[in-house]
Design a protein around this motif. Structure first.
Motif, PDB file in Angstrom:
ATOM      1  N   GLU A  43     -15.728   9.982  80.327  1.00  0.00           N
ATOM      2  CA  GLU A  43     -14.677  10.546  81.177  1.00  0.00           C
ATOM      3  C   GLU A  43     -13.784  11.435  80.328  1.00  0.00           C
ATOM      4  N   LEU A  44     -13.590  12.673  80.816  1.00  0.00           N
ATOM      5  CA  LEU A  44     -12.728  13.623  80.136  1.00  0.00           C
ATOM      6  C   LEU A  44     -11.291  13.402  80.590  1.00  0.00           C
ATOM      7  N   LEU A  45     -10.406  13.137  79.649  1.00  0.00           N
ATOM      8  CA  LEU A  45      -9.007  12.858  79.988  1.00  0.00           C
ATOM      9  C   LEU A  45      -8.288  14.128  80.424  1.00  0.00           C
ATOM     10  N   GLU A  46      -7.467  13.999  81.462  1.00  0.00           N
ATOM     11  CA  GLU A  46      -6.696  15.129  81.961  1.00  0.00           C
ATOM     12  C   GLU A  46      -5.208  14.802  82.039  1.00  0.00           C
ATOM     13  N   ASN A  47      -4.814  13.602  81.572  1.00  0.00           N
ATOM     14  CA  ASN A  47      -3.389  13.259  81.591  1.00  0.00           C
ATOM     15  C   ASN A  47      -2.627  14.135  80.607  1.00  0.00           C
ATOM     16  N   CYS A  48      -1.430  14.560  81.002  1.00  0.00           N
ATOM     17  CA  CYS A  48      -0.629  15.443  80.153  1.00  0.00           C
ATOM     18  C   CYS A  48       0.851  15.168  80.446  1.00  0.00           C
ATOM     19  N   GLY A  49       1.722  15.999  79.902  1.00  0.00           N
ATOM     20  CA  GLY A  49       3.142  15.831  80.159  1.00  0.00           C
ATOM     21  C   GLY A  49       3.872  15.099  79.046  1.00  0.00           C
ATOM     22  N   GLN A  50       5.130  14.778  79.315  1.00  0.00           N
ATOM     23  CA  GLN A  50       6.002  14.188  78.310  1.00  0.00           C
ATOM     24  C   GLN A  50       5.534  12.812  77.872  1.00  0.00           C
ATOM     25  N   ASN A  51       4.897  12.054  78.784  1.00  0.00           N
ATOM     26  CA  ASN A  51       4.425  10.712  78.417  1.00  0.00           C
ATOM     27  C   ASN A  51       3.431  10.747  77.267  1.00  0.00           C
ATOM     28  N   VAL A  52       2.594  11.780  77.244  1.00  0.00           N
ATOM     29  CA  VAL A  52       1.611  11.921  76.166  1.00  0.00           C
ATOM     30  C   VAL A  52       2.333  12.116  74.832  1.00  0.00           C
ATOM     31  N   LYS A  53       3.333  13.001  74.815  1.00  0.00           N
ATOM     32  CA  LYS A  53       4.102  13.232  73.589  1.00  0.00           C
ATOM     33  C   LYS A  53       4.845  11.970  73.158  1.00  0.00           C
ATOM     34  N   ASP A  54       5.430  11.273  74.135  1.00  0.00           N
ATOM     35  CA  ASP A  54       6.192  10.071  73.810  1.00  0.00           C
ATOM     36  C   ASP A  54       5.303   8.986  73.213  1.00  0.00           C
ATOM     37  N   CYS A  55       4.090   8.837  73.758  1.00  0.00           N
ATOM     38  CA  CYS A  55       3.154   7.845  73.199  1.00  0.00           C
ATOM     39  C   CYS A  55       2.769   8.213  71.777  1.00  0.00           C
ATOM     40  N   GLY A  56       2.531   9.503  71.547  1.00  0.00           N
ATOM     41  CA  GLY A  56       2.198   9.947  70.205  1.00  0.00           C
ATOM     42  C   GLY A  56       3.323   9.690  69.222  1.00  0.00           C
ATOM     43  N   LEU A  57       4.547  10.003  69.642  1.00  0.00           N
ATOM     44  CA  LEU A  57       5.711   9.794  68.772  1.00  0.00           C
ATOM     45  C   LEU A  57       5.952   8.310  68.491  1.00  0.00           C
ATOM     46  N   LYS A  58       5.603   7.470  69.465  1.00  0.00           N
ATOM     47  CA  LYS A  58       5.848   6.033  69.317  1.00  0.00           C
ATOM     48  C   LYS A  58       4.875   5.380  68.345  1.00  0.00           C
ATOM     49  N   TYR A  59       3.620   5.841  68.352  1.00  0.00           N
ATOM     50  CA  TYR A  59       2.594   5.133  67.590  1.00  0.00           C
ATOM     51  C   TYR A  59       2.031   5.911  66.397  1.00  0.00           C
ATOM     52  N   VAL A  60       2.535   7.139  66.171  1.00  0.00           N
ATOM     53  CA  VAL A  60       2.059   7.944  65.046  1.00  0.00           C
ATOM     54  C   VAL A  60       3.271   8.361  64.219  1.00  0.00           C
ATOM     55  N   HIS A  61       3.140   8.369  62.915  1.00  0.00           N
ATOM     56  CA  HIS A  61       4.242   8.772  62.028  1.00  0.00           C
ATOM     57  C   HIS A  61       4.679  10.188  62.383  1.00  0.00           C
ATOM     58  N   ASN A  62       5.995  10.420  62.389  1.00  0.00           N
ATOM     59  CA  ASN A  62       6.491  11.714  62.862  1.00  0.00           C
ATOM     60  C   ASN A  62       6.243  12.867  61.895  1.00  0.00           C
ATOM     61  N   ASP A  63       5.677  12.600  60.735  1.00  0.00           N
ATOM     62  CA  ASP A  63       5.270  13.682  59.838  1.00  0.00           C
ATOM     63  C   ASP A  63       3.818  14.102  60.076  1.00  0.00           C
ATOM     64  N   THR A  64       3.156  13.424  60.996  1.00  0.00           N
ATOM     65  CA  THR A  64       1.751  13.732  61.289  1.00  0.00           C
ATOM     66  C   THR A  64       1.655  15.038  62.070  1.00  0.00           C
ATOM     67  N   CYS A  65       0.576  15.765  61.883  1.00  0.00           N
ATOM     68  CA  CYS A  65       0.435  17.060  62.542  1.00  0.00           C
ATOM     69  C   CYS A  65       0.440  16.906  64.062  1.00  0.00           C
ATOM     70  N   TYR A  66       0.935  17.928  64.726  1.00  0.00           N
ATOM     71  CA  TYR A  66       1.149  17.891  66.174  1.00  0.00           C
ATOM     72  C   TYR A  66      -0.142  17.652  66.965  1.00  0.00           C
ATOM     73  N   PRO A  67      -1.267  18.297  66.634  1.00  0.00           N
ATOM     74  CA  PRO A  67      -2.500  18.017  67.389  1.00  0.00           C
ATOM     75  C   PRO A  67      -2.918  16.550  67.319  1.00  0.00           C
ATOM     76  N   ALA A  68      -2.793  15.931  66.143  1.00  0.00           N
ATOM     77  CA  ALA A  68      -3.137  14.511  66.029  1.00  0.00           C
ATOM     78  C   ALA A  68      -2.227  13.673  66.903  1.00  0.00           C
ATOM     79  N   LEU A  69      -0.939  13.996  66.906  1.00  0.00           N
ATOM     80  CA  LEU A  69       0.023  13.272  67.731  1.00  0.00           C
ATOM     81  C   LEU A  69      -0.339  13.371  69.203  1.00  0.00           C
ATOM     82  N   LEU A  70      -0.733  14.560  69.658  1.00  0.00           N
ATOM     83  CA  LEU A  70      -1.066  14.757  71.069  1.00  0.00           C
ATOM     84  C   LEU A  70      -2.349  14.030  71.458  1.00  0.00           C
TER      85      LEU A  70
END
Length: 443
Positions: A43-70
Motif C-alpha cells: 500500500e502506497l501511503l498518501e497521508n500528509c499534513g502537519q501530523n506527518v511533520k509532528d510525528c517526525g519531530l517527535k520520534y526523530v532527532h531534530n538535527d536529522t535531515c528533513y526528508p528522513a523526518l518526513l
C-alpha cells in the motif's frame, strides 16, 4: 541497548501489508503494483499534513535531515492512525548504498519505531547493493525489470504532464489523462508479463494521446526544479511546488527519476576509474548502464517521433555538461548529478531554476548552493534560487522567494506576470531598473 533487527520472513509475506512512503505518486503506484504482482501485499501511503511533520519531530532527532523526518513521520502517522493492524504491517525503504541518508536512515526508522512502541514491526531494505537481506523479500531480475519499466513510464507521464498542464484549454484534462494511463499501466504491469516491445508500443500510444489535448499557444515562463531527490519530487516534501509554479503561470521542467538511477549505477564505474576498486562490480555496472541508456533513448525517440513535445536529455550528454565544473568523484547524495541537471536545464533553454534544499542535507548544499556561483558566472542571465525546506520554514516565505524569481524571469522573457501581489510589483520595478542599467536580471 541495541535491539535485534526484526526480519521480514516468508510467513509474513502471506498476510503482512508492506507500507511504502510517498515520493512520485505516478511512479510509485506502478512500482507498488509490480510488487503486488510478485506476491507482496503493498500500500502506497498518501497521508500528509502537519501530523506527518509532528510525528517526525517527535520520534526523530531534530538535527536529522528533513526528508528522513518526513518519511519516518509518514510511517508513524499511518501506523498510529488506527487504519492498520500494527502486528500485520512491514515498512519498506530504499537504500542506494552511498554515504548519505538514503542508505543510513533505515536505522533511524528502527530506532523511532522502538521509541514509539512498535519495535516489532519489520523494516525491509529495497537495495541492489547487498546492504540488507530479508528472508521474505527477494529482489529478483523480473521484479527489477518491472520496476525499471514503472520508472520509465512515470518519467514519460511526468514529462508530458508538465508540458501540457500549463496550456490545457480544458482545466484538469491533463491530470485526468495521467490518472487514466497510470491506472492502465499499473493494471497491465500487474495482470500480465510485459515485454519490452509492449513498453515501446505504450510509449507511442501515450505520447499521441497527450498530443491530442487541446492546448493554448502562448508564451510561459519555464522553470526547472532540481535538488535533493525527495524534496525535488515529493509534493509532501516541497509543499506542492509544481502546483504552485503552474498557478503562477509557469511551465515546470524536471529531469526524471531514471537519471538518478543511472547516476547511482555509473558511480560504480567511477569507483574503478578513480580508485581502482570494484572491478567486477564495474563490469556489471557498465552492462546495466548501457541497457538503461538504450531504454532512455527509446523513450526519447518515442517522444520525438510522435509529437512536438520536448524530450528529456540523454544521460550521456547530461554527464558531459559538468566537465570543468565538478569532478565525478563528488557523488555523496545527488553529487555531480545536481549541477549536471542545472546545466542540462540551461542547455535546453530553461534559464530559471529552483533548487530544493532540505535541512540537514550537507552534500546537497555543497553541490547545490556551492555550484550556483560558478554556474552563474558562466551563464549570467540564469536565475537560480535555493529554497530551504525544513519543519520551521513557512510556506509563504518559500513562495514569496519563488515569486521574486518569477518576476525577474517574466521581465527577462517579456511576459507580464499573472500575480498582482505587492511583492511581484516591487520585483518587476526592481528588474526594470536593472534592465535599464544594463545589469543582468537575476534573483
Amino acid at each position: 541497548m541495541i535491539q535485534p533487527k526484526v526480519q521480514f520472513t516468508e510467513e509474513m509475506k502471506k498476510d503482512y501489508t508492506i507500507l511504502i512512503p510517498t515520493m512520485l505518486p505516478m511512479h510509485f503506484k506502478m512500482i507498488a503494483q509490480i510488487l503486488t504482482r510478485h506476491g507482496y501485499k503493498t500500500e502506497l501511503l498518501e497521508n500528509c499534513g502537519q501530523n506527518v511533520k509532528d510525528c517526525g519531530l517527535k520520534y526523530v532527532h531534530n538535527d536529522t535531515c528533513y526528508p528522513a523526518l518526513l518519511v519516518i513521520g509518514q510511517f508513524l502517522d499511518a501506523i498510529q492512525s488506527g487504519k492498520y493492524d500494527s502486528h500485520k504491517v512491514a515498512l519498506m525503504l530504499t537504500q542506494t548504498g552511498g554515504g548519505c541518508r538514503a542508505s543510513n536512515y533505515i536505522a533511524l526508522l528502527r530506532k523511532a519505531l522502538e521509541k514509539a512502541g512498535y519495535g516489532y514491526i519489520p523494516v525491509i531494505s529495497l537495495n541492489i547493493s547487498g546492504l540488507e537481506e530479508n528472508p521474505g523479500f527477494k529482489l529478483t531480475l523480473p521484479l527489477i525489470r518491472g520496476m525499471i519499466y514503472a520508472v520509465l513510464y512515470g518519467d514519460l507521464l511526468m514529462t508530458l504532464r508538465n508540458q501540457c498542464r500549463p496550456y490545457e484549454v480544458e482545466a484538469g484534462m491533463t491530470d485526468v489523462l495521467c490518472d487514466k494511463w497510470t491506472k492502465y499501466l499499473a493494471d497491465e504491469l500487474f495482470d500480465k508479463k510485459v515485454s519490452y516491445q509492449d513498453v515501446k508500443k505504450n510509449y507511442a500510444a501515450i505520447v499521441r494521446d497527450f498530443d491530442r489535448i487541446p492546448r493554448r499557444r502562448e508564451k510561459k515562463i519555464k522553470v526547472g526544479i532540481v535538488g535533493e531527490i525527495f524534496v525535488k519530487f515529493s509534493p509532501l516534501g516541497n509543499n506542492n511546488l509544481e502546483d504552485f509554479l503552474v498557478s503562477q503561470g509557469a511551465e515546470v521542467s524536471m529531469p526524471g527519476l531514471i537519471d538518478f538511477c543511472m547516476y547511482c549505477i555509473y558511480n560504480g564505474i567511477v569507483d574503478t576509474k578513480l580508485y581502482g576498486i570494484g572491478k567486477l562490480k564495474c563490469a556489471g555496472s557498465k552492462a546495466v548502464y548501457q541497457i538503461m541508456r538504450k531504454m532512455q533513448n527509446d523513450l526519447i525517440t518515442a517522444i520525438r517521433q510522435n509529437s512536438s513535445f520536448a524530450a528529456p536529455t540523454p544521460i550521456e550528454h547530461t554527464r558531459r555538461l559538468v566537465n570543468g565544473y565538478i569532478g565525478m568523484g563528488a557523488k555523496m547524495g545527488e553529487g555531480w548529478l545536481l549541477p549536471a541537471e542545472m546545466l542540462e536545464l540551461i542547455d535546453s533553454g530553461v534559464n530559471n531554476i529552483v533548487c530544493a534544499q532540505p535541512f540537514g542535507c550537507l552534500p546537497n548544499h555543497i553541490v547545490g548552493k556551492g555550484m550556483m556561483k560558478p554556474i552563474k558566472e558562466r551563464h549570467p542571465n540564469v536565475n537560480i534560487v535555493a529554497i530551504d525546506y525544513d519543519p520551521g520554514a513557512t510556506k509563504i516565505n518559500q513562495e514569496n522567494r519563488i515569486k521574486l524569481m518569477l518576476s525577474c524571469a517574466a521581465e527577462n522573457a517579456g511576459i507580464i506576470p499573472q500575480s498582482d501581489s505587492a511583492e511581484i510589483k516591487e520585483a518587476v520595478l526592481h528588474s526594470q531598473e536593472r534592465k535599464a542599467s544594463g545589469k543582468p536580471l537575476t534573483v
